[in-house]
Design a protein around this motif. Structure first.
Motif, PDB file in Angstrom:
ATOM      1  N   ARG A 195       0.811  -1.217   0.000  1.00  0.00           N
ATOM      2  CA  ARG A 195       0.000   0.000   0.000  1.00  0.00           C
ATOM      3  C   ARG A 195       0.846   1.269   0.000  1.00  0.00           C
ATOM      4  O   ARG A 195       0.319   2.370   0.045  1.00  0.00           O
ATOM      5  CB  ARG A 195      -0.946  -0.014   1.211  1.00  0.00           C
ATOM      6  N   VAL A 258      -2.164   3.464   6.038  1.00  0.00           N
ATOM      7  CA  VAL A 258      -3.379   2.852   5.488  1.00  0.00           C
ATOM      8  C   VAL A 258      -4.589   3.663   5.927  1.00  0.00           C
ATOM      9  O   VAL A 258      -5.017   3.593   7.080  1.00  0.00           O
ATOM     10  CB  VAL A 258      -3.513   1.383   5.944  1.00  0.00           C
ATOM     11  N   SER A 259      -5.134   4.438   4.991  1.00  0.00           N
ATOM     12  CA  SER A 259      -6.228   5.343   5.333  1.00  0.00           C
ATOM     13  C   SER A 259      -7.586   4.649   5.350  1.00  0.00           C
ATOM     14  O   SER A 259      -8.450   4.982   6.162  1.00  0.00           O
ATOM     15  CB  SER A 259      -6.259   6.520   4.349  1.00  0.00           C
ATOM     16  N   ASP A 260      -7.787   3.691   4.467  1.00  0.00           N
ATOM     17  CA  ASP A 260      -9.065   2.995   4.410  1.00  0.00           C
ATOM     18  C   ASP A 260      -9.205   2.076   5.628  1.00  0.00           C
ATOM     19  O   ASP A 260      -8.358   1.214   5.874  1.00  0.00           O
ATOM     20  CB  ASP A 260      -9.149   2.169   3.121  1.00  0.00           C
ATOM     21  N   GLU A 261     -10.292   2.241   6.372  1.00  0.00           N
ATOM     22  CA  GLU A 261     -10.430   1.507   7.629  1.00  0.00           C
ATOM     23  C   GLU A 261     -10.569   0.000   7.414  1.00  0.00           C
ATOM     24  O   GLU A 261     -10.121  -0.799   8.244  1.00  0.00           O
ATOM     25  CB  GLU A 261     -11.606   2.046   8.441  1.00  0.00           C
ATOM     26  N   ARG A 262     -11.173  -0.422   6.307  1.00  0.00           N
ATOM     27  CA  ARG A 262     -11.308  -1.862   6.053  1.00  0.00           C
ATOM     28  C   ARG A 262      -9.950  -2.464   5.691  1.00  0.00           C
ATOM     29  O   ARG A 262      -9.605  -3.571   6.142  1.00  0.00           O
ATOM     30  CB  ARG A 262     -12.316  -2.111   4.929  1.00  0.00           C
ATOM     31  N   GLU A 263      -9.171  -1.751   4.870  1.00  0.00           N
ATOM     32  CA  GLU A 263      -7.833  -2.239   4.541  1.00  0.00           C
ATOM     33  C   GLU A 263      -6.952  -2.281   5.782  1.00  0.00           C
ATOM     34  O   GLU A 263      -6.182  -3.214   5.978  1.00  0.00           O
ATOM     35  CB  GLU A 263      -7.207  -1.345   3.468  1.00  0.00           C
ATOM     36  N   ARG A 264      -7.090  -1.242   6.620  1.00  0.00           N
ATOM     37  CA  ARG A 264      -6.319  -1.215   7.855  1.00  0.00           C
ATOM     38  C   ARG A 264      -6.699  -2.400   8.738  1.00  0.00           C
ATOM     39  O   ARG A 264      -5.839  -3.033   9.369  1.00  0.00           O
ATOM     40  CB  ARG A 264      -6.565   0.097   8.597  1.00  0.00           C
TER      41      ARG A 264
END
Length: 299
Positions: A195, A258-264
């Protein structure tokens, strides 16, 4: 001379901390185990891509004998590396008894291959061609490549200059139960690094044996043989990756990168799985074994 004695003698040629000689010794033993599957004859002209500090370079120089040679290429800056930089480690090896068999290049693999004389469009390295390398080795460096496409381009370029392609990389298989934590730590780091626009980690592009074989076949190589090699107890790579994955700085980096909470959530779930896997490891983090290594030969 026994393998054990060979390993100790070769390991001492690398720059190392004498108080922790067992670490260097284990790395050399592992490369000698890979060598048994590659069958590199004495007198060979070998190209090594991603040579780093020379852990495999010394073993290759030992294998080719006095009539052979090793060209060792790495793209990293010469001040890269710890506890010793590439400049220090390579310079130390050059001053030793195997030094005259080795030529070092600080270049990307593609740039180095592009600098070689261009073959004709119908060229295929014949057995008698003195300009072709007898074998090219990429040992524990494929995960450093920034993308699968660059690996494919490198494999294609090598087809014009080398008679054999010899690969060794972590297999993502843990025959020993205590090595499962290493697999999870590698996947956790890869989930973060992919990422980033640019990674300086030693886990950048994770590809297992199946995908690496597909890339080699797409580049025109044919699989000759493959096997999995279990690392010895002294091989500490698994412990190092687990410590890196479970460090507080890794979790902070996930939050920052990692800004997207689901990816995080996915990255942190992998990290949690790695941590949970230690419950079944005798000795915890210090009991982690290295995962199996895939060793393959292509022609």
């Amino acid at each position: 001379m026994s393998t054990q004695l060979d390993a100790a003698s070769i390991a001492r040629l690398s720059l190392h901390d004498p108080t922790h000689f067992s670490i260097q010794h284990s790395q050399t033993l592992h490369r000698l185990a890979l060598l048994q599957h590659w069958n590199i004859p004495t007198g060979s002209k070998v190209l090594e891509l991603g040579c780093g500090q020379g852990d495999c370079t010394t073993v290759l120089a030992y294998a080719v004998g006095e009539q052979g040679s090793v060209v060792a290429v790495d793209p990293a800056e010469l001040d890269y590396g710890a506890p010793y930089t590439l400049r220090q480690a390579q310079g130390h090896i050059s001053q030793g008894p195997l030094g005259r068999r080795i030529t070092w290049f600080q270049q990307s693999p593609i740039d180095y291959l592009s600098s070689l004389p261009s073959p004709s469009p119908t060229y295929s390295p014949p057995a008698s061609d003195s300009n072709a390398f007898d074998a090219t080795v990429l040992a524990h460096c494929l995960w450093y490549f920034p993308s699968p496409s660059l690996i494919l381009s490198t494999f294609r370029a090598l087809k014009q200059h080398s008679k054999r392609l010899l690969l060794a990389e972590w297999s993502l298989v843990a025959t020993h139960p205590s090595a499962q934590s290493h697999v999870l730590a590698a996947l956790t780091q890869a989930a973060l690094e992919c990422r980033k626009p640019k990674s300086v980690s030693n886990v950048r592009t994770v590809l297992g044996p199946k995908r690496l074989t597909e890339l080699a076949l797409a580049a025109g190589w044919q699989l000759e043989s493959e096997t999995r090699v279990q690392g010895g107890e002294g091989l500490l790579d698994g412990q190092w990756e687990v410590y890196a994955c479970l460090s507080s700085s890794f979790e902070r980096e996930v939050e920052e990168q990692v800004s997207d909470e689901r990816e995080r959530g996915v990255v942190l779930a992998l990290r949690d799985a790695c941590e949970a896997s230690l419950e079944g490891v005798q000795g915890g983090r210090k009991g982690v074994r290295a995962m199996d290594v895939w060793a393959a030969s292509f022609v």
